[in-house]
Design a protein around this motif. Sequence first.
Motif, mmCIF file in Angstrom:
data_model
loop_
_atom_site.group_PDB
_atom_site.id
_atom_site.type_symbol
_atom_site.label_atom_id
_atom_site.label_comp_id
_atom_site.label_asym_id
_atom_site.label_seq_id
_atom_site.Cartn_x
_atom_site.Cartn_y
_atom_site.Cartn_z
ATOM 1 N N ASP A 1 0.830 -1.198 0.000
ATOM 2 C CA ASP A 1 0.000 0.000 0.000
ATOM 3 C C ASP A 1 0.870 1.255 0.000
ATOM 4 O O ASP A 1 0.638 2.181 -0.775
ATOM 5 C CB ASP A 1 -0.916 -0.012 1.222
ATOM 6 C CG ASP A 1 -1.723 1.269 1.354
ATOM 7 O OD1 ASP A 1 -2.741 1.407 0.652
ATOM 8 O OD2 ASP A 1 -1.326 2.151 2.151
ATOM 9 N N ALA A 2 1.869 1.285 0.875
ATOM 10 C CA ALA A 2 2.729 2.471 0.997
ATOM 11 C C ALA A 2 3.512 2.735 -0.282
ATOM 12 O O ALA A 2 3.726 3.891 -0.667
ATOM 13 C CB ALA A 2 3.693 2.296 2.176
ATOM 14 N N ALA A 3 3.941 1.659 -0.955
ATOM 15 C CA ALA A 3 4.723 1.799 -2.188
ATOM 16 C C ALA A 3 3.838 1.926 -3.418
ATOM 17 O O ALA A 3 4.338 2.071 -4.531
ATOM 18 C CB ALA A 3 5.659 0.604 -2.347
ATOM 19 N N HIS A 4 2.536 1.855 -3.218
ATOM 20 C CA HIS A 4 1.551 1.951 -4.299
ATOM 21 C C HIS A 4 1.803 0.872 -5.356
ATOM 22 O O HIS A 4 1.803 1.138 -6.564
ATOM 23 C CB HIS A 4 1.583 3.339 -4.939
ATOM 24 C CG HIS A 4 0.323 3.663 -5.686
ATOM 25 N ND1 HIS A 4 -0.931 3.627 -5.103
ATOM 26 C CD2 HIS A 4 0.111 4.014 -6.982
ATOM 27 C CE1 HIS A 4 -1.835 3.945 -6.008
ATOM 28 N NE2 HIS A 4 -1.239 4.179 -7.154
ATOM 29 N N ALA A 5 2.012 -0.358 -4.872
ATOM 30 C CA ALA A 5 2.156 -1.488 -5.795
ATOM 31 C C ALA A 5 0.845 -1.721 -6.528
ATOM 32 O O ALA A 5 -0.239 -1.474 -5.999
ATOM 33 C CB ALA A 5 2.567 -2.742 -5.029
ATOM 34 N N ASP A 6 0.951 -2.222 -7.748
ATOM 35 C CA ASP A 6 -0.241 -2.438 -8.555
ATOM 36 C C ASP A 6 -1.055 -3.630 -8.083
ATOM 37 O O ASP A 6 -2.284 -3.637 -8.211
ATOM 38 C CB ASP A 6 0.158 -2.647 -10.021
ATOM 39 C CG ASP A 6 0.649 -1.368 -10.660
ATOM 40 O OD1 ASP A 6 -0.132 -0.713 -11.368
ATOM 41 O OD2 ASP A 6 1.824 -1.020 -10.437
#
Length: 260
Positions: free
Chosen positions: A131-136
């Motif tokens: 979530d923090a790294a905005h993974a797809d």
Amino acid sequence: MDITSLQNPRVKHLVRLRDEKRQRRQDGLMLVEGYDEIQLALSAGHQPRTLLSAPEIASRQIRVADAEIITVNRPVFEKISYRENPDGWLAVFPIPHTSLADLQLGESPLVIVAESVEKPGNLGAILRTADAAHADALLVCNPRVDLWNPNVVRASRGAVFSVPTVECDNASALEWLKGRTIQILAATPSADEIYSNIDLTGPVALAVGTEDEGLTDFWMANADMMVKIPMMGKINSLNVSVSTALILYEAVRQRNLYHR
């Protein structure tokens, strides 16, 4: 509705939903405890079937439409709670059903493949990092722990609702990744290449395995590249969630550096 008896059938059913994977799968329902986690689920568009509160404990208010509202006393809430210090809020949500075909990827997708992760805390922590790294997307392959276990939800702080997540087998995940020309990086201490030396700005899937056994031969054989995290101590292994976070944030760093 008010519930004050520990022997109430609804209380017993909630305890089963908390403790038993079979009950969750049979009913298609899961428990989400905590004000922040419930609010994150609501903001992601999920609608609870039931919302329970203990006014003796709850200090904030949650308002939802079209949900059954139940008020319980403190002993009942403590019986159904799975936290050490509950905040007086718990909700019953339908289990989300997301398939590989449902996933929508960005121009240069960043995907995590978590194979057979066995501890709820590790899977929850990977979700928080995703979530923090905005993974797809997160692909949970051949899972040993139930994605909808309340302890996964708790450890993820509700990120299980914000990160597109699919449970699938290894072969389906590989076919999906290859069909989208996503480079597969296998994280393993036996690799020669250090992860930070690899270009992570393109479409990448980071594959991680269990702490004891690592990735299976399936992912080692099908990976486009194997990478390692340098170890200077006497222990040749990091917690799988920590390893995932290090490599994922190297991808974020590179993308921020080159795509400004």
